[in-house]
Scaffold this motif. Sequence first.
Motif, short mmCIF file in Angstrom:
data_model
loop_
_atom_site.label_atom_id
_atom_site.label_comp_id
_atom_site.label_asym_id
_atom_site.label_seq_id
_atom_site.Cartn_x
_atom_site.Cartn_y
_atom_site.Cartn_z
N LEU A 150 -31.82 -7.53 87.68
CA LEU A 150 -31.06 -8.25 88.59
C LEU A 150 -29.90 -8.24 88.22
CD1 LEU A 150 -31.21 -10.25 91.23
CD2 LEU A 150 -31.50 -12.08 89.48
N ALA A 151 -28.91 -7.89 89.14
CA ALA A 151 -27.61 -8.11 88.90
C ALA A 151 -26.83 -8.88 90.03
CB ALA A 151 -26.96 -6.81 88.93
N LEU A 152 -25.83 -9.92 89.30
CA LEU A 152 -25.33 -10.66 90.23
C LEU A 152 -23.87 -10.55 90.06
CD1 LEU A 152 -26.83 -14.12 90.04
CD2 LEU A 152 -27.26 -12.77 91.89
N SER A 153 -23.05 -10.51 91.34
CA SER A 153 -21.64 -10.20 91.19
C SER A 153 -20.79 -11.36 92.11
CB SER A 153 -21.22 -8.99 91.70
OG SER A 153 -19.97 -8.58 91.68
N GLY A 154 -19.94 -12.04 91.42
CA GLY A 154 -19.09 -13.04 91.94
C GLY A 154 -17.71 -12.74 92.06
N GLN A 155 -17.10 -13.18 93.09
CA GLN A 155 -15.51 -12.93 93.25
C GLN A 155 -14.91 -14.00 93.67
OE1 GLN A 155 -13.86 -9.74 96.13
NE2 GLN A 155 -12.97 -9.11 94.24
N ALA A 156 -13.76 -14.56 93.41
CA ALA A 156 -13.01 -15.44 93.88
C ALA A 156 -11.45 -15.20 94.01
CB ALA A 156 -13.32 -16.74 93.00
N HIS A 157 -10.83 -15.69 95.25
CA HIS A 157 -9.25 -15.70 95.40
C HIS A 157 -8.72 -17.14 95.16
CE1 HIS A 157 -10.87 -11.90 97.43
NE2 HIS A 157 -9.93 -11.43 96.81
N ASN A 158 -7.64 -17.21 94.44
CA ASN A 158 -7.04 -18.41 94.55
C ASN A 158 -6.10 -18.39 95.80
OD1 ASN A 158 -4.62 -17.18 93.79
ND2 ASN A 158 -4.81 -17.79 91.79
N GLY A 159 -5.39 -19.67 96.14
CA GLY A 159 -4.46 -19.99 97.35
C GLY A 159 -3.22 -18.81 97.63
N ILE A 160 -3.12 -17.89 96.59
CA ILE A 160 -1.87 -17.14 96.80
C ILE A 160 -2.49 -15.56 96.56
CG2 ILE A 160 0.03 -18.55 96.38
CD1 ILE A 160 0.15 -17.23 93.50
N GLY A 161 -3.91 -15.67 96.53
CA GLY A 161 -4.36 -14.16 96.38
C GLY A 161 -4.85 -13.67 95.14
N GLY A 162 -4.57 -14.60 93.99
CA GLY A 162 -5.09 -14.05 92.69
C GLY A 162 -6.76 -14.02 92.73
N THR A 163 -7.17 -12.61 92.11
CA THR A 163 -8.56 -12.28 92.22
C THR A 163 -9.19 -12.38 90.73
OG1 THR A 163 -8.22 -11.16 94.27
CG2 THR A 163 -10.13 -10.58 93.06
N GLU A 164 -10.23 -12.93 90.86
CA GLU A 164 -11.06 -12.76 89.55
C GLU A 164 -12.84 -12.21 90.08
OE1 GLU A 164 -11.93 -12.51 85.73
OE2 GLU A 164 -9.84 -13.17 86.53
#
Length: 178
Positions: A150-164
Amino acid sequence: MFLPCAVFIAFMDLLLTGCLQPVPRVSIPTSDASPPTMVWQTYNMQTRERGEIVKDGQSLDVPSSEQYVITLAVEDPESGVKDVTLSGNVQYVCQQGSQVEEKKFPLETQELKPMPVQENTAPIRAALVYVVEFGKSGCKEKWLFGGGALALSGQAHNGIGGTETRTLHFRLHKQASP
């Protein structure tokens, strides 16, 4: 069961304190060099063991008889959290004697986009949760779960578009014969 529980939590304080408390919000700045921080939180429902995984690409060994709650927790106290996405895929085999069925499919993608309470503000924390039970789920009656991944992938953006982005892998152990 491999299908995720359609659960998302926008209020991390609910998880931590057991009662609903508002998540602080920040004004979105004009610049911020840092992306949001992300951590995988694991909770074994049988042993009640908790864990945190900060490093990307980590792998966990999971017995087929155990159920886990996996939380993708995101925080950005400077720019706030604009959105969070959690997706994944699973592959496993079911066995009966010498017969083997291979299964592979994507998990339902979850997305969280916090509603703006005030213009140009964002919450500093957000989280998405998958409840995953590995065991015999997905195999025909009298068939054994033969293990998988099983592989899980998460992505998030902050208020000005920074991505992790973060990925977490599970090695699913074979079900013991009855």
